[in-house]
Scaffold this motif. Structure first.
Motif, PDB file in Angstrom:
ATOM      1  N   LYS A  26       5.158   1.055   1.189  1.00  0.00           N
ATOM      2  CA  LYS A  26       4.320   0.392   2.182  1.00  0.00           C
ATOM      3  C   LYS A  26       4.777  -1.047   2.406  1.00  0.00           C
ATOM      4  O   LYS A  26       4.822  -1.526   3.537  1.00  0.00           O
ATOM      5  N   ARG A  58      -4.106   8.870  -6.835  1.00  0.00           N
ATOM      6  CA  ARG A  58      -4.426   9.204  -5.439  1.00  0.00           C
ATOM      7  C   ARG A  58      -5.691   8.493  -4.980  1.00  0.00           C
ATOM      8  O   ARG A  58      -5.729   7.930  -3.873  1.00  0.00           O
ATOM      9  N   ASP A  62      -5.751   5.803  -1.998  1.00  0.00           N
ATOM     10  CA  ASP A  62      -6.644   6.045  -0.860  1.00  0.00           C
ATOM     11  C   ASP A  62      -7.516   4.813  -0.597  1.00  0.00           C
ATOM     12  O   ASP A  62      -7.673   4.389   0.543  1.00  0.00           O
ATOM     13  N   SER A  67      -0.411   5.489   1.706  1.00  0.00           N
ATOM     14  CA  SER A  67      -0.076   6.912   1.749  1.00  0.00           C
ATOM     15  C   SER A  67       0.754   7.343   0.537  1.00  0.00           C
ATOM     16  O   SER A  67       1.639   6.618   0.088  1.00  0.00           O
ATOM     17  N   TYR A  68       0.467   8.529   0.053  1.00  0.00           N
ATOM     18  CA  TYR A  68       1.276   9.166  -0.991  1.00  0.00           C
ATOM     19  C   TYR A  68       1.731  10.547  -0.497  1.00  0.00           C
ATOM     20  O   TYR A  68       2.147  11.397  -1.281  1.00  0.00           O
ATOM     21  N   GLU A  69       1.644  10.731   0.807  1.00  0.00           N
ATOM     22  CA  GLU A  69       2.024  12.010   1.410  1.00  0.00           C
ATOM     23  C   GLU A  69       3.451  12.386   1.020  1.00  0.00           C
ATOM     24  O   GLU A  69       4.364  11.574   1.080  1.00  0.00           O
TER      25      GLU A  69
END
Length: 159
Positions: A26, A58, A62, A67-69
């Motif tokens: 990020k 997570r 959040d 994002s950790y997609e």
């Protein structure tokens, strides 16, 4: 133009290193450097291969809108020593394990994450898998990733 490659490594690749990967990714995007800095994470152990980050990681990501997609645990491989400019160990045990796994392969520099924050006076990022203190780890990761980004910006500017 060279891409600078950073790999964060912890034990199982579900708590600390994926948190650092997500936070640092990020930061590179926010700095407009996502095309110049590649980021990944791995674990020295094989217990969690293919699994997403730990629920505590997570939940915290959040809460911070990070994002950790697509993040899935993987194990460090000997050829990672050839693929990464910088391998960042989250603690001293994993630093030793990294050196044992990659040996003298490639030109990767291996550092301990907390070397980025010497004023904190601690050697290792605590493992929240055991401590449950994901917030403390996030605070360290956030500060250390900011320092790391500044370091890499200087290196990229010197090219």
């Amino acid at each position: 133009m060279k891409t600078y490659r950073v790999l964060f490594v912890c034990l199982g690749n579900i708590c600390r290193s994926p948190m650092a990967e997500a936070v640092f990714r990020k930061k590179t995007v926010d700095a407009g450097l996502a095309d110049r800095i590649a980021v990944d994470s791995a674990g020295t152990g094989d217990w969690h291969i293919g699994r997403p980050p730990h629920e505590g990681t997570r939940r915290l990501l959040d809460r911070h809108g990070i994002s950790y997609e697509g993040l899935r645990a993987r194990q460090l491989r000997p050829d990672d020593g050839d693929r990464w400019d910088l391998i960042v160990a989250m603690d001293s045990r994993n630093e030793r394990n990294i050196r044992g796994i990659i040996g003298d392969r490639g030109g990767s520099e291996v550092i301990r994450f907390m070397s980025l924050l010497p004023e904190r006076g601690i050697a290792d990022v605590p493992d929240p898998y055991y401590t449950g203190n994901f917030e403390e780890v996030y605070e360290l990761v956030e500060a250390g990733c900011e320092r790391l980004l500044e370091r890499i910006k200087r290196e990229l500017a010197a090219e």
